[in-house]
Enzyme design. Structure first.
Site, mmCIF file in Angstrom:
data_model
loop_
_atom_site.group_PDB
_atom_site.id
_atom_site.type_symbol
_atom_site.label_atom_id
_atom_site.label_comp_id
_atom_site.label_asym_id
_atom_site.label_seq_id
_atom_site.Cartn_x
_atom_site.Cartn_y
_atom_site.Cartn_z
ATOM 1 N N LYS A 1 0.752 -1.029 -0.146
ATOM 2 C CA LYS A 1 0.018 0.016 -0.082
ATOM 3 C C LYS A 1 0.724 1.080 0.023
ATOM 4 O O LYS A 1 1.903 1.483 0.725
ATOM 5 C CB LYS A 1 -0.889 0.026 1.266
ATOM 6 C CG LYS A 1 -1.878 1.052 1.385
ATOM 7 C CD LYS A 1 -2.920 1.018 2.537
ATOM 8 C CE LYS A 1 -3.814 1.753 2.521
ATOM 9 N NZ LYS A 1 -4.763 1.880 3.930
ATOM 10 N N SER B 1 -9.755 2.015 2.960
ATOM 11 C CA SER B 1 -9.037 2.782 1.825
ATOM 12 C C SER B 1 -8.000 2.065 1.076
ATOM 13 O O SER B 1 -7.306 2.367 0.147
ATOM 14 C CB SER B 1 -8.065 3.877 2.656
ATOM 15 O OG SER B 1 -7.331 3.334 3.449
ATOM 16 N N SER C 1 -9.691 -0.311 6.782
ATOM 17 C CA SER C 1 -8.853 -0.208 5.751
ATOM 18 C C SER C 1 -8.510 -1.514 5.099
ATOM 19 O O SER C 1 -8.031 -1.553 3.986
ATOM 20 C CB SER C 1 -8.287 0.887 5.407
ATOM 21 O OG SER C 1 -8.859 2.237 5.370
HETATM 22 N N1 GLN Z 1 -12.984 4.047 6.270
HETATM 23 C C1 GLN Z 1 -12.311 4.525 7.295
HETATM 24 C C2 GLN Z 1 -12.119 5.962 7.240
HETATM 25 O O1 GLN Z 1 -12.105 6.450 6.353
HETATM 26 C C3 GLN Z 1 -11.070 3.640 7.641
HETATM 27 C C4 GLN Z 1 -9.869 4.286 7.255
HETATM 28 C C5 GLN Z 1 -8.860 3.426 7.370
HETATM 29 O O2 GLN Z 1 -8.841 2.532 8.021
HETATM 30 N N2 GLN Z 1 -7.736 3.809 7.020
HETATM 31 O O3 GLN Z 1 -11.637 6.504 8.176
#
Ligand code: GLN
Length: 523
Positions: A94, A169, A193
């Site tokens: 990532k 994400s 994410s």
């Molecule tokens: N979707 C969640 C957010 O937007 C989690 C993001 C993540 O785990 N990096 O905060």
């Protein structure tokens, strides 16, 4: 997973093997790492134009590492024996995790073209294990989002249906693994994410215990919640990868000293007999898609048949988890992202007119470099932390966090492992929730509690939803430091589900690069 026979070891067969299967074939010298790595690079070249999982492909370096592993194996002797089990097995990373020799963008314009002067600890560990790094994967800007649509470099598409989101994400890592562009990937999980992209792409995603894997070199989103973890196609593969990247790191002050070296053994000896598995009352039912609920109930039945006892637990404070997360997370974001100031990293934009002061350069840079979602969260967090509001917002949210931790303590007094759907719905259409931040935030309703409490969570494919034929994720949760327990239970559920479907779920994904909907898998 079923083994392929050796006549199928062409590149189409190779890319569909699990990491564990690849490792065995490499050790037996049935294939070379160069063949495997090249097969994946070819796959990326063939399908990533459609998927957009990769922001950078690391062709030369990946092949050089592969050739090095092959040379060591060919020479034999002590050096060959000392090779790590995953040596020569490629991996994608990532693009929130910093790497020497490749750009790191965090999915943001503000870091476009920036190269890190150092490697994250997990990258050092991948290099020590001699795993070829295929490249850097797409993500929502600074890991903020649930669909990868907030990337400054265009959305990633879900390999099951290119008009749908791959989750976020870490949609790039999940889509790369689901599209057979990589056997393994690294993700980061602040509120879901790793797990939610796993759920909607039919892959496995593990958020380890907070502190089990060093976060040194993962660009910080919300430091009290962030965790690096594995993305894979099988439960065993995630365990193998977590053992590579885990362990104590003096460069991360939150790093645990526990060795976490019992994970692979747990995945290999899966067992649920006599285990109590707790359904979290608040994390299914109303608000969850019918097909998600059906697959969830089916998994419960399978676990029961395998000898587990299913109990119901209640976590009454979970209804406040999303609200508290959207105060704590942006508060930490507003502080962590203050360093992107046009002076130290990446982009610098000079104000068009007026005096050239540092404040004005900073403002012009941040206005041009950050996208809308990042700005929204910085503003929210700055407000929540401001004098006069701190106690009411940030302070209250921290109290809720304690209540969530207590709910988990009570639940784990009644059950060894907790279970829920990973996400309330299957993959939605690109654009569907982009203009509705609250609808987007709701995707993480089932994953956020684990981050708030620092406990481990594993998502594995639970089948396809009846109404849309898209993957459903099942989430398993265990107390802090009990990562091995998740692998033990996850491996059992995975094998029961595979038996039910007649093989890995991803074998049912439509083939990319054609309009045909016939099975893309070969085993
Ligand atoms: N979707 C969640 C957010 O937007 C989690 C993001 C993540 O785990 N990096 O905060």
């Amino acid at each position: 997973m079923t083994e392929l026979n050796s006549t199928e070891l062409n590149s189409a067969g190779l890319i569909r093997l699990s990491a564990a299967q690849l490792a065995a074939k490499l050790a037996a010298r049935e294939v070379t790492s160069v063949e495997v790595t090249q097969a994946y690079l070819d796959r990326i070249a063939a399908v990533d134009g459609q998927v957009n999982a990769f922001l950078h492909v690391n062709t030369e370096e990946a092949l050089a590492v592969a050739a090095e592993v092959d040379a060591i194996r060919a020479a034999g002797g002590a050096a060959a024996e000392e090779l790590h089990e995953l040596a020569g097995v490629p991996i994608a990373v990532k693009d929130l995790i910093v790497t020497i020799g490749q750009p790191t963008t965090a999915g943001s314009r503000i870091l476009e073209g920036w190269h890190s002067p150092y490697d994250a600890t997990v990258i050092k560990k991948l290099r020590a294990a001699k795993m070829p790094i295929l490249g850097k994967t797409n993500l929502d800007e600074f890991a903020m989002g649930s669909s990868t649509e907030h990337s400054a470099y265009g959305p990633t598409r879900n390999p099951w249906d290119l008009d749908r989101i791959p989750g976020g994400s870490g949609g790039g890592s999940a889509a790369a693994v689901a599209a057979f562009e990589a056997p393994l990937a690294l993700g980061t999980d602040t509120g879901g994410s790793i797990r939610q992209p796993g759920a909607v792409t039919g892959t496995v995603g593990m958020k380890p215990t907070y502190g089990a894997v060093s976060r040194y070199g993962a660009i910080a989103m919300a430091s009290s919640l962030d965790q690096i973890g594995p993305v894979s196609r099988t439960v065993l593969d995630s365990a193998l990868l977590q053992e590579v990247i885990g362990g104590h790191d003096p460069f991360d002050s939150t790093s645990l000293t526990d060795p976490f070296d019992n994970l692979v053994a747990a995945a290999r000896t899966g067992n649920v007999t006599g285990m109590k598995i707790g359904i979290i009352k608040e994390l299914h039912g109303e608000g969850y898609q019918a097909g998600v609920e059906n697959r969830f109930n089916e998994s419960l039945e399978l676990l029961k048949e395998a000898g587990a006892e299913i109990v119901e637990v209640s976590c009454p404070n979970f209804k406040y988890a999303l609200g508290a997360y959207y105060l704590i997370m942006p508060s930490e974001v507003s502080s962590n992202l203050a360093k992107f100031d046009g002076v130290r990293f990446g982009m610098r934009v000079l104000p068009k007119d007026g005096p050239l002061t540092i404040e004005r350069v900073m403002a012009a840079t941040r206005a041009a470099g950050f996208g809308a979602e990042v700005k929204r969260r910085i503003i929210l967090g700055t407000y929540a932390l401001s004098a006069g509001y701190y106690d009411a917002y940030y302070g209250s949210a921290q109290k809720v966090r304690t209540l969530i931790q207590r709910d988990f303590d009570a639940a784990f007094a009644q059950a060894d492992v907790l279970i829920s759907p990973t996400a309330p719905t299957t993959a939605f259409k690109l654009g569907e929730k982009l203009d509705d931040p609250l609808a987007m935030y709701l995707n993480d309703v089932a994953t956020i509690p684990a981050n708030m409490a620092g406990i481990p969570g594993l998502s594995l494919p639970g089948g396809l939803a009846d109404e849309d034929g898209l993957p459903v994720g099942i989430q398993l949760l265990a107390p802090a430091r009990e990562d091995a327990r998740l692998y033990r239970v996850g491996a059992v559920l995975e094998s029961l589900l595979e038996e039910k479907w007649g093989g890995p779920l991803l074998a049912q994904a439509p083939a990319l690069g054609s309009t045909s909907t016939t099975a893309g898998g070969s085993n």
